[in-house]
Scaffold this motif. Structure first.
Motif, mmCIF file in Angstrom:
data_model
loop_
_atom_site.group_PDB
_atom_site.id
_atom_site.type_symbol
_atom_site.label_atom_id
_atom_site.label_comp_id
_atom_site.label_asym_id
_atom_site.label_seq_id
_atom_site.Cartn_x
_atom_site.Cartn_y
_atom_site.Cartn_z
ATOM 1 N N ARG A 179 0.836 -1.189 0.000
ATOM 2 C CA ARG A 179 0.000 0.000 0.000
ATOM 3 C C ARG A 179 0.876 1.247 0.000
ATOM 4 O O ARG A 179 1.824 1.339 0.764
ATOM 5 C CB ARG A 179 -0.869 -0.027 1.254
ATOM 6 N N PRO A 180 0.536 2.246 -0.837
ATOM 7 C CA PRO A 180 1.354 3.461 -0.840
ATOM 8 C C PRO A 180 1.148 4.248 0.451
ATOM 9 O O PRO A 180 0.085 4.172 1.079
ATOM 10 C CB PRO A 180 0.836 4.238 -2.050
ATOM 11 N N PRO A 181 2.140 5.026 0.874
ATOM 12 C CA PRO A 181 1.986 5.802 2.106
ATOM 13 C C PRO A 181 0.967 6.914 1.926
ATOM 14 O O PRO A 181 0.733 7.400 0.809
ATOM 15 C CB PRO A 181 3.391 6.368 2.349
ATOM 16 N N LYS A 182 0.335 7.304 3.030
ATOM 17 C CA LYS A 182 -0.651 8.374 2.984
ATOM 18 C C LYS A 182 0.035 9.691 2.649
ATOM 19 O O LYS A 182 1.135 9.972 3.109
ATOM 20 C CB LYS A 182 -1.343 8.525 4.336
ATOM 21 N N ALA A 183 -0.657 10.502 1.866
ATOM 22 C CA ALA A 183 -0.128 11.816 1.528
ATOM 23 C C ALA A 183 -0.264 12.721 2.749
ATOM 24 O O ALA A 183 -1.309 12.751 3.414
ATOM 25 C CB ALA A 183 -0.892 12.395 0.351
ATOM 26 N N LYS A 184 0.807 13.425 3.039
ATOM 27 C CA LYS A 184 0.766 14.316 4.191
ATOM 28 C C LYS A 184 0.237 15.666 3.743
ATOM 29 O O LYS A 184 0.824 16.326 2.893
ATOM 30 C CB LYS A 184 2.157 14.460 4.800
ATOM 31 N N GLY A 185 -0.898 16.066 4.301
ATOM 32 C CA GLY A 185 -1.529 17.329 3.937
ATOM 33 C C GLY A 185 -0.887 18.495 4.667
ATOM 34 O O GLY A 185 -0.029 18.324 5.541
ATOM 35 N N PRO A 186 -1.298 19.700 4.321
ATOM 36 C CA PRO A 186 -0.750 20.868 5.008
ATOM 37 C C PRO A 186 -1.200 20.902 6.466
ATOM 38 O O PRO A 186 -2.309 20.489 6.807
ATOM 39 C CB PRO A 186 -1.330 22.049 4.231
ATOM 40 N N VAL A 187 -0.356 21.400 7.327
ATOM 41 C CA VAL A 187 -0.648 21.466 8.754
ATOM 42 C C VAL A 187 -1.427 22.742 9.028
ATOM 43 O O VAL A 187 -1.013 23.845 8.642
ATOM 44 C CB VAL A 187 0.667 21.444 9.572
ATOM 45 N N LEU A 188 -2.576 22.591 9.661
ATOM 46 C CA LEU A 188 -3.391 23.754 9.994
ATOM 47 C C LEU A 188 -2.829 24.446 11.232
ATOM 48 O O LEU A 188 -2.344 23.781 12.154
ATOM 49 C CB LEU A 188 -4.836 23.321 10.251
ATOM 50 N N PRO A 189 -2.910 25.780 11.284
ATOM 51 C CA PRO A 189 -2.332 26.481 12.437
ATOM 52 C C PRO A 189 -3.027 26.142 13.751
ATOM 53 O O PRO A 189 -2.423 26.165 14.808
ATOM 54 C CB PRO A 189 -2.501 27.957 12.097
#
Length: 181
Positions: free
Chosen positions: A90-100
């Motif tokens: 399984r491919p790794p999860k995409a890391k989304g932008p971190v919310l402040p």
């Protein structure tokens, strides 16, 4: 020094020999280490004693630097326009932008959260019958005389007239059948 040592043409560097071997072989899925080695031996002839170890070392270095792609035990020249190949699993999860807002909040810990010591204690619910829950306790058997005869107390019937345990199976009565003439 012998004259043959001066007349020997120096070998090109291994990365250069590997690249020319891959370009000359032009296999669809790439070439494996044995094929590359055989091509280099046939073209350059006189190779150093540790040729296989040197070839392995340079193939690994070129793979790590990104000049070559290693896929299904074959080496190919990296195409800069090609998308990266996906490995197994399984491919790794995409890391989304971190919310402040989430940065300042503490990380969630695993498991059940601890109880609040200042919380009020819950009241026990009453069943209303006044009896304790569960199966009632067994009563002690009388020693003798109260529940029945001495024989009944000795046999363990407890005065009820029934023996303990499962009753025996009823045997079917056999009847004689006469064979008529």
């Amino acid at each position: 020094m012998a004259a043959s040592e001066f007349n020997r043409s120096p070998l090109p560097p291994y990365p250069e020999m590997i690249m020319t071997a891959l370009e000359a072989l032009q296999e669809q899925n790439g070439s494996n280490k044995t094929t590359i080695s055989k091509y280099i031996e046939s073209k350059y002839g006189d190779l150093p004693a540790g040729h296989s170890q040197l070839l392995t070392h340079h193939l690994n270095r070129m793979k790590d630097t990104g000049k070559l792609v290693f896929w299904k035990n074959n080496y190919t020249i990296r195409n800069p326009n090609a998308p990266p190949r996906r490995g197994r699993g399984r491919p790794p999860k995409a890391k989304g932008p971190v919310l402040p807002a989430t940065v300042s909040s503490p990380m969630k810990t695993r498991g059940r959260p601890p109880k609040d010591p200042d919380a009020p204690k819950p009241m026990k619910a009453s069943t209303g019958s006044g009896r304790p829950r569960g199966r009632p306790r067994k009563m002690a058997k009388p020693a003798s005389g109260l529940g029945g005869s001495v024989e009944a107390a000795a046999s363990g019937t407890g005065g009820t007239g029934r023996p303990r345990g499962r009753p025996p199976k009823a045997k079917a009565s056999l009847t004689e059948v006469s064979v008529g003439n």
